[in-house]
Design a protein around this motif. Structure first.
Motif, mmCIF file in Angstrom:
data_model
loop_
_atom_site.group_PDB
_atom_site.id
_atom_site.type_symbol
_atom_site.label_atom_id
_atom_site.label_comp_id
_atom_site.label_asym_id
_atom_site.label_seq_id
_atom_site.Cartn_x
_atom_site.Cartn_y
_atom_site.Cartn_z
ATOM 1 N N ARG A 251 95.111 89.764 -11.381
ATOM 2 C CA ARG A 251 96.330 89.800 -10.567
ATOM 3 C C ARG A 251 96.333 91.020 -9.653
ATOM 4 N NH1 ARG A 251 101.099 87.057 -14.166
ATOM 5 N NH2 ARG A 251 100.069 85.061 -14.138
ATOM 6 N N LYS A 252 95.884 92.132 -10.195
ATOM 7 C CA LYS A 252 95.871 93.352 -9.404
ATOM 8 C C LYS A 252 94.963 93.175 -8.185
ATOM 9 C CE LYS A 252 96.373 98.150 -9.852
ATOM 10 N NZ LYS A 252 97.016 99.135 -10.704
ATOM 11 N N VAL B 150 94.263 97.391 -21.499
ATOM 12 C CA VAL B 150 94.549 96.330 -20.525
ATOM 13 C C VAL B 150 94.460 96.850 -19.095
ATOM 14 C CG1 VAL B 150 96.305 94.737 -19.695
ATOM 15 C CG2 VAL B 150 95.950 95.023 -22.132
ATOM 16 N N PHE C 181 95.283 90.939 -16.071
ATOM 17 C CA PHE C 181 95.841 92.045 -15.312
ATOM 18 C C PHE C 181 94.965 92.373 -14.111
ATOM 19 C CE2 PHE C 181 96.541 96.498 -14.359
ATOM 20 C CZ PHE C 181 97.916 96.584 -14.379
ATOM 21 N N SER D 277 95.822 90.818 -0.942
ATOM 22 C CA SER D 277 96.794 90.197 -0.041
ATOM 23 C C SER D 277 97.891 91.132 0.431
ATOM 24 C CB SER D 277 97.402 88.959 -0.698
ATOM 25 O OG SER D 277 97.960 89.324 -1.918
ATOM 26 N N LEU D 278 98.144 92.196 -0.299
ATOM 27 C CA LEU D 278 99.262 93.052 0.090
ATOM 28 C C LEU D 278 98.854 94.479 0.418
ATOM 29 C CD1 LEU D 278 101.880 91.985 -2.567
ATOM 30 C CD2 LEU D 278 101.826 91.309 -0.189
ATOM 31 N N LYS E 139 104.323 87.016 -0.018
ATOM 32 C CA LYS E 139 103.651 88.163 0.600
ATOM 33 C C LYS E 139 104.547 88.858 1.619
ATOM 34 C CE LYS E 139 99.243 86.081 -0.285
ATOM 35 N NZ LYS E 139 97.984 85.510 0.237
ATOM 36 N N TRP F 242 94.119 90.345 -6.748
ATOM 37 C CA TRP F 242 94.763 89.412 -5.835
ATOM 38 C C TRP F 242 95.766 90.160 -4.970
ATOM 39 C CZ3 TRP F 242 99.823 88.047 -5.014
ATOM 40 C CH2 TRP F 242 100.034 86.895 -4.248
ATOM 41 N N LEU F 243 96.499 91.051 -5.649
ATOM 42 C CA LEU F 243 97.548 91.808 -5.007
ATOM 43 C C LEU F 243 96.986 92.711 -3.934
ATOM 44 C CD1 LEU F 243 100.365 91.568 -6.034
ATOM 45 C CD2 LEU F 243 100.093 93.761 -7.124
ATOM 46 N N VAL G 183 100.960 98.728 -2.823
ATOM 47 C CA VAL G 183 102.186 98.069 -3.248
ATOM 48 C C VAL G 183 102.565 98.404 -4.680
ATOM 49 C CG1 VAL G 183 101.217 95.898 -4.046
ATOM 50 C CG2 VAL G 183 103.479 95.945 -3.036
ATOM 51 N N THR G 184 101.572 98.680 -5.521
ATOM 52 C CA THR G 184 101.929 99.031 -6.892
ATOM 53 C C THR G 184 102.257 100.515 -7.034
ATOM 54 O OG1 THR G 184 99.585 99.263 -7.408
ATOM 55 C CG2 THR G 184 100.617 97.193 -7.992
ATOM 56 N N GLU G 185 102.012 101.262 -5.962
ATOM 57 C CA GLU G 185 102.411 102.674 -6.003
ATOM 58 C C GLU G 185 103.897 102.775 -5.670
ATOM 59 O OE1 GLU G 185 100.131 104.884 -6.911
ATOM 60 O OE2 GLU G 185 98.799 103.159 -7.086
ATOM 61 N N SER G 186 104.457 103.904 -5.996
ATOM 62 C CA SER G 186 105.875 104.098 -5.729
ATOM 63 C C SER G 186 106.105 104.266 -4.232
ATOM 64 C CB SER G 186 106.341 105.341 -6.466
ATOM 65 O OG SER G 186 107.694 105.540 -6.230
ATOM 66 N N PRO G 187 107.113 103.590 -3.697
ATOM 67 C CA PRO G 187 107.384 103.784 -2.261
ATOM 68 C C PRO G 187 107.816 105.227 -2.005
ATOM 69 C CG PRO G 187 108.965 102.253 -3.265
ATOM 70 C CD PRO G 187 108.054 102.695 -4.343
ATOM 71 N N ARG H 190 108.664 96.042 -5.527
ATOM 72 C CA ARG H 190 107.623 96.590 -6.384
ATOM 73 C C ARG H 190 107.860 96.180 -7.846
ATOM 74 N NH1 ARG H 190 107.613 102.239 -8.478
ATOM 75 N NH2 ARG H 190 105.645 102.334 -9.608
ATOM 76 N N TRP I 102 105.178 90.274 -12.114
ATOM 77 C CA TRP I 102 104.151 89.252 -11.965
ATOM 78 C C TRP I 102 102.830 89.735 -12.571
ATOM 79 C CZ3 TRP I 102 99.683 89.145 -8.794
ATOM 80 C CH2 TRP I 102 99.061 87.904 -8.752
ATOM 81 N N LEU I 103 102.545 91.021 -12.348
ATOM 82 C CA LEU I 103 101.316 91.598 -12.899
ATOM 83 C C LEU I 103 101.271 91.473 -14.406
ATOM 84 C CD1 LEU I 103 100.495 94.993 -11.176
ATOM 85 C CD2 LEU I 103 98.966 93.093 -11.585
ATOM 86 N N ALA J 120 112.195 98.045 -1.154
ATOM 87 C CA ALA J 120 110.787 98.285 -1.479
ATOM 88 C C ALA J 120 110.634 98.489 -2.982
ATOM 89 C CB ALA J 120 110.269 99.504 -0.722
ATOM 90 N N HIS J 121 111.579 99.209 -3.566
ATOM 91 C CA HIS J 121 111.545 99.421 -5.014
ATOM 92 C C HIS J 121 111.689 98.115 -5.772
ATOM 93 C CE1 HIS J 121 111.169 103.575 -6.231
ATOM 94 N NE2 HIS J 121 111.799 103.933 -5.126
#
Lengths: 723, 723
Positions: free
Chosen positions: A646-647, B273, A643, A653-654, B101, A649-650, A658-662, B84, B90-91, B80-81
């Protein structure tokens, strides 16, 4: 452990034990038959090694052999190999985190262990040439003069190891980690298993002792608890195994398989995963050969079974019927026959098993090994448990019925003895026979085995050395050793003579022991206690065996105890059948059904087996369920690593968001517009041809406030639902 | 399938069926009790939805309800949602390859399916506010007026779907993919399972027909083949399931679990995790509640069992003993009691099961559902199979012994009838009873069920509509619909009245059917043929049910058939026990042991069960072994993707050569140096204090050629080994 103090290895004063001269491996090169051939072979050997970047030094071995010392010429070159190995691990999913892009950082974060170094060098020496190795495989083909390739023992470590283990009761995780760093995961897994098994034995040992005092033999309750224990142990170990594999970073390493040099292939095909061309052997052909296992198993059963039945009959005849001359000598006959024939037969069958496995032609070392272990397990199962099966299910219940058939021996004996000196006594079933046999297998046999395993090799070596000394008297300096090197070279010459350590033998011993516990311990509830004591010694004597009686093992990796796990599961399950049958047959009446089979109610026996097995399966289901819901620290660690990797990496690169809510668009501020005006607007759009029905639909209410307003108006006109 | 053509949905002329006005979801808002409260609730609803970026339009529903139409205001925001969501997949390891990307590239490579869009929007509506959703959960708490939230049917797709399926025999992968794209993996898995089960049924249907012609009833051979088939089917499906999950990109999706809104937590703890804080409920507390399942199961067995035994006794008494007045009417008594009491009892027990599951307080929707399914399975198992168990294992073998106990009915009857009109006939076991029952369950019940499931809802709706029409006569325009929208709104009003589709009901039906096949089909070998025919219809009528009789389901994801898999495995195993017992009891003698239990040899029965079960387990082992060695295309694809992804990453960051073998340093060109000179050099190094013993050791032979030279010299002086 007699004689240990006297071994050179434990003498700290010897300076030659303090250095290995930086040697990675030693090749023991034995000159066989033809000297010219040997010279040519030797040249090829040195050339092949030098080509892959290994420096060599040659010295005299014994009278017919040389010792070639190998060392990786460039550390940087070796590091590149190790780094490549780590990358491959990651490629195949053994490592979760990718190796650091900077090689030096990678090694700083995760230092190279001795085992990792030695394994990489060994692979460099033995891998085929087209895969970048020197392609040297001991004893095979052009390398038939290469007797062995072995690393040198680290004597100061061994000294510390044996001393420490002899003085502590329980091994810690740290102890196992050390074994792993020096001898590789394959050996470390054996010790981890031994240690877990030992710790788990404490409970049945105590319970068995209590049962022996209170419940006596053939107790339902003891058999039940014992079976439950075996389930818990087996299921727990399956979890522990995974945990250890994760902790040692080898989970899934069995997927990266070492190809077997002897593998013969049919055709080439593209690997579905990597896309590379791989060599394939038709699985149908292999299946045909595998089917030979069935006649093989039946053959083993027939041959070994016949031997046992024969000896068993003689034994009963002589022990409990025969009353003639030489009785006291003759009673040893079956033992003598067994001691002579059994090892010979076992060896023949084992080598047959090896040939069979060879013919099954596996691609990899692991599958080959697993197939071989399966066959050896069958042989061992039959040789180990047949005597008890015969006693429990033939002699005790049916003894009286079978005795008349033993008259054949009487007639034979009478023919040889001219005078009528043969007398017989009436047959009486010996109620203690089963217990006595059990004690023999769990106590006597274990002690004998310990002596054979631990002390005999030492004595053998001692004797061998004495002979050698006498033979080479007067040519003590025949080797022309440089004086500074002499002591070191003598040490290496000793190690070259040692056996190769095979962890399979040790596993086999433990699994067979587990079988006695699971199948037959209801006969004698002190069994687990005896095993507990035995295993404390065994664990240390196995360490001694590696440190003193064997060459240092090649530190192979492993992610489990391999094929033995299945054998363990099988014995645990089979135990539920056998022990319930034994308990049913002999409980209550200590003498069993007294040799009269009509006393046995067949449906009672079947019912108790059926019940016992289903209780077993239900208990297994529950234990699995519970253990599944206890999260394993190893798997947790693995998931957490994956986890976070990957996080990371994310985020790299992004960007972190990106893992937060838009963020949704801000709600439109509603304007107060009357409904009519709106509909008018929509209608205008419609009449001007500017809107589809879909567009118009969404234009009727503009903004949140309007929707609310109209909704409330509609509600106010509604009826209230009746409920 | 009567009446399908007359349904509006299949009338292509209706223009309102061609558009959904771009609506994503419809909220059916029912005004309950208080208008003021309803207005406040409505305001909150629209505000909450607008805050998360959803546009709303409100229209009239029926007399007590509104329809709120929802659409995502900004497509970019929705994308965007979805992006995400994909990143999260993927995570957590559901996707193997990381999303591109570039967001636009990602959607170009892998287009958004209808199901994906609808699921994301639904989550946006229902997720708690702190997770970025609007937090609207139908019928609960502040949202008690929200009767349902449903997407609109795509009628042109449904039309095509039903038409296509009615005209083809076998569904293709493409058909299933379409279902997946429209209704989500959860529904698609049901159809995939049905399709596989249907295809697998062809073999036992043909074989059963043959067996019916040649072997007759209660055939060992039929039971054996049937059991083997069930093993193969079960093991094959387990593989297929994984394959499908990989193909649909949802493998492991059950790990990303939807939290239950109703979950009550004890304390917070860090997730091992992700490291985030998670809410936890003590597992010990939960276990305590879970243990209530045991009395629950026993209670179900007692209540339903008692009902069955009661009806069974009456039935036998009336049918085969009683000979008095009204016999022809009275024989219906048990059927009437059962039809009345059984559904009522089932409903009570089911709702009890729901309460129990609620109290077990699971964190996630999936675990909650699995626990509920387990309990429902117990209830269904008892209600479905008890009659056959009673007939096979009580009535047939022990009938004669039990009849005297039925005198209680006779006495009761005599008390009521003043005249002595009650006559009895001597009891005769009805040998066809078992077969008749089996035919009832496999043919009659399936047809009745089809009628209840497929036709009844349609008739109900029709009747309901007629009533409504009569009621609302004269106020046809009471809704004040804009003419262009009227037809569309009427369609939505219809859909709002439909049931919510629950795939659990359909699974349950199939699993129970599989149970009849596995447990009892030896009684009547035409069973599989009857099921084959039934399932062809069932598959299509289930499609009809979704398309016509239910609201469009929320397209949830799933990676398997979930808890039903265990039920399937259990029934397959249990079948080996039950069918062997049935075959043992009734084979040879078609009438069974003729009601005289002394004819049954207990050990024979037990032995056949024991044997049958072990043959089952052995066959399962073999089938698993074989299937394990056939590589699954799905898993292969997954591994290949992972491998290529890592390789690519590697090449990007480390350069292409890292997986290649490092090039060793070129071998040193050897110079011809005599040994003495070399040793001299070493000695000089030593005497000048410039070399450790280790350095000196490696200096004796410089370069490959020298090692070879010295080695050959040493060899020439050796003896040749004698062997």
């Amino acid at each position: 452990m007699s004689g240990i103090g006297s071994l050179d290895v434990f003498n700290a004063d010897h300076p030659e034990l303090k250095t290995n001269m930086g040697v990675d491996y030693v090749v023991h090169y034995k000159i066989s038959k033809d000297k010219a051939e040997a010279e040519a072979g030797f040249t090829q050997l040195i050339e092949a090694l030098t080509t892959v970047g290994i420096a060599c030094e040659v010295r005299n071995g014994d009278e017919t052999s040389l010792l070639v010392f190998l060392k990786v010429a460039s550390e940087k070159h070796l590091n590149a190999h190790i780094y490549r190995e780590r990358v491959q691990d990651w490629l195949y999913g053994v490592r979760i985190t990718a190796p650091d892009k900077d090689v030096e950082n990678e090694f700083a974060n995760q230092a190279i262990t001795e085992a990792e170094r030695l394994r990489t060098v060994y692979l460099l020496i033995t891998k085929p040439k087209n895969e970048g190795g020197a392609g040297i495989v001991p004893k095979i083909g052009q390398w038939k003069d290469v007797a062995s390739i072995f690393p040198l023992h680290n004597h100061s470590f061994n000294r510390k190891w044996i001393t420490q283990w002899s003085t502590k009761y329980i091994l810690s995780e740290h102890d196992l980690d050390e074994i792993r760093d020096k001898f590789g995961e394959s050996v470390a897994f054996y010790f981890a298993f031994m240690q877990s098994y030992f710790a788990f034995l404490i409970f049945p040992a105590a319970f068995g002792f209590g049962a022996w005092l209170i419940l006596g033999r053939y107790s339902w309750f003891y058999a039940f608890v014992n079976s439950l224990w075996s389930i818990v142990f087996f299921e727990w170990w399956k979890k522990k195994e995974v945990d250890l594999a994760v902790q040692w970073g080898v989970r899934g390493v069995s997927r990266i398989q070492r190809p077997r040099t002897q593998f013969k292939w049919d055709h080439e095909a593209a690997d579905p995963v990597t896309g590379e061309a791989v060599k394939v052997y038709s699985p149908v052909e292999r299946l045909k050969t595998q089917l030979l296992q069935i006649p093989f198993a039946l053959g083993c059963l027939a041959i070994l079974g016949a031997l046992y039945v024969f000896c068993f009959s003689i034994e009963i005849f002589l022990g409990e019927i025969y009353n003639g001359p030489f009785k006291s000598y003759l009673t040893f006959t079956p033992t003598i026959i067994l001691t002579g024939a059994l090892p010979a037969l076992s060896t023949v069958l084992s080598s047959f098993a090896e040939k069979l496995t060879e013919r099954e032609n596996y691609e990899t070392v692991d599958t080959h090994h697993a197939a071989l272990v399966q066959k050896l397990f069958i042989i061992n199962f039959i040789t180990s448990y047949t005597p008890l099966f015969l006693s429990a299910f033939v002699y005790m219940p049916f003894g009286n019925l079978l005795v008349p058939y033993l008259d054949i021996f009487k007639n034979t004996a009478e023919r040889f003895a001219s005078e009528k000196t043969i007398t017989t006594q009436s047959f009486q079933i010996n109620p203690d026979r089963l217990k006595k046999q059990m004690i023999y297998f769990t106590v006597t046999a274990q002690i004998v085995n310990f002596a054979l395993e631990g002390v005999a090799p030492y004595l053998k070596r001692r004797a061998f050395k004495e002979v050698e000394k006498v033979q080479s008297k007067g040519k003590a300096t025949a080797n022309n050793d440089v004086p500074e090197e002499h002591a070191f070279l003598e040490k290496v010459r000793n190690e070259a003579e040692l056996d190769i350590y095979d962890v399979t033998v040790d596993y086999r011993e433990m699994i067979i022991q587990f079988g006695y516990l699971s199948l037959f311990s209801a006969i004698w509830p002190l069994t687990p206690l005896s095993f507990l004591i035995n295993n404390w010694v065994e664990l240390r004597s196995d360490a001694m065996k590696i440190a003193v009686n064997s060459q240092r093992p090649i530190p192979w990796r492993a992610d489990s105890i391999g094929p033995w796990l299945n054998a363990l599961g099988f014995l645990s399950w089979f135990g539920s059948l056998v022990s319930s049958a034994i308990v049913y047959l002999f409980s209550g009446d200590a003498e069993g059904p007294g040799g009269d089979p009509s006393n046995i109610v067949a449906w009672g026996l079947l019912l108790s087996i059926l019940l016992s097995e289903h209780i077993y399966l239900a208990a297994q289901f529950i234990v699995r369920y519970v253990l599944k819901h206890i999260d394993s620290p190893g798997l947790q660690k693995e998931r957490a690593e994956r986890f976070s990797m990957r996080k990371q990496w994310l985020e790299e690169s992004l960007g972190a968001d990106v893992t937060e809510s838009p963020i949704p668009p801000t709600p439109q501020a509603g304007e107060v517009i009357t409904r009519d005006a709106l509909e008018e607007e929509a209608r205008q759009l419609s009449s001007s041809g500017g809107g589809t029905p879909e567009q118009l639909f969404w234009l009727r209410q503009q903004g949140m406030d309007e929707t609310i307003q109209i909704g409330r108006m509609l509600i106010s006109k509604k009826k209230v639902e009746k409920n």
